[in-house]
Design an enzyme around this catalytic site. Sequence first.
Site, PDB file in Angstrom:
ATOM      1  CE  LYS A  67      -3.329   2.469   2.886  1.00  0.00           C
ATOM      2  NZ  LYS A  67      -4.111   2.408   4.129  1.00  0.00           N
ATOM      3  CB  THR A 137     -13.118  10.149   4.167  1.00  0.00           C
ATOM      4  OG1 THR A 137     -13.337  11.140   3.158  1.00  0.00           O
ATOM      5  CG2 THR A 137     -13.569   8.808   3.649  1.00  0.00           C
ATOM      6  CD  GLN A 138      -9.256   7.382   7.984  1.00  0.00           C
ATOM      7  OE1 GLN A 138      -9.995   6.440   8.254  1.00  0.00           O
ATOM      8  NE2 GLN A 138      -8.029   7.206   7.560  1.00  0.00           N
ATOM      9  NE  ARG A 161     -13.281  25.778   7.805  1.00  0.00           N
ATOM     10  CZ  ARG A 161     -13.046  25.547   6.520  1.00  0.00           C
ATOM     11  NH1 ARG A 161     -11.996  24.821   6.168  1.00  0.00           N
ATOM     12  NH2 ARG A 161     -13.847  26.028   5.591  1.00  0.00           N
TER      13      ARG A 161
END
Length: 334
Positions: A67, A137-138, A161
């Site tokens: 990977k 995304t995590q 934010r």
Amino acid sequence: MLILSAQDQARALAMPEAIEAVGEALSHFSGGRANVPLRTGIPVPEQGATALFMPALVAGAGSLGVKYVSVFPRNAGRDKPVIHGAVLLADPETGEPLALLEGSYLTALRTGAASGLATRYLARPDAAVAAIIGTGTQARMALRAVAAVRRLREVRLYNRRREKAETFARELAAQLGPEVPRLQVSPDPGEAVRGADIVVTATTSHTPVFPAGAVGTGVHICAIGSFRPDMQEVPGEVVARADKVVVESREAALAEAGDLLIPIREGLWEAGRLHAELGEIHSGHRPGRERADELTLFKSVGLAVMDVVVGRRIYERARQLGIGQEVDLGVFPS
């Protein structure tokens, strides 16, 4: 060779199947049935970034591959993903390349799945309130995985934010529907964490992302964002209070996880207190949660066995479903 995009992978493998694949991968690893060198990290100082290379062989799962993943935090200001990557799978019998998978989706999927697996064994059975720090995304994948193993009634979201957290909440509401009855944006991390049963941190922070005093007894924490010795999401005082600290790999965590290394340097925690590898718990060799009042922590730094085993599951399912793009690389005459 089969090329599999993020969209292809999402069609091929559901989160519950990914959780099972991660359990298989980590059981092989903790049982000494995998060859996984420590990953090689190459700093890119001009960008404040890191490029990572991670090979692995899990013969019992028919999985061999490498990977590549990059983490470029400044991409957030360029309207580009922070994480890019690819996973190359090969046949462990012949060595021939089988598939190239888009890596950022696979990274998020297997990390989320590891959070789901850890939550299955370490969170209270009645855990129903989750706090998510971070909105990338995590975080999304981790929430999907947690929701796959616990019936959540409330999810609290926090990002520095607020507008990002509000956008995230709208997206989750559309995706999860009635799976999570209540989604709310918290004004500060302390409020998000206080009273939560499960806390997920999914940031690249170098300093703790919530106050130590906000965490009570009986809580389970999944710290999945930080991945370098100088990064820290969880206050050292919380690590010191934890009844059980669980990792994917003792060696990798004690070489790379700032969430553990910093409390060790500060004299707050000792490596000998590490309870177990997650694969040891999944295989039944070590216990998970044993009391309702235990404070548990799962610290993830990522492990290539998860990528190649989950990737192999995706590849096999994609073949069955006719998903992906076939590419003929040709063979140079020997």
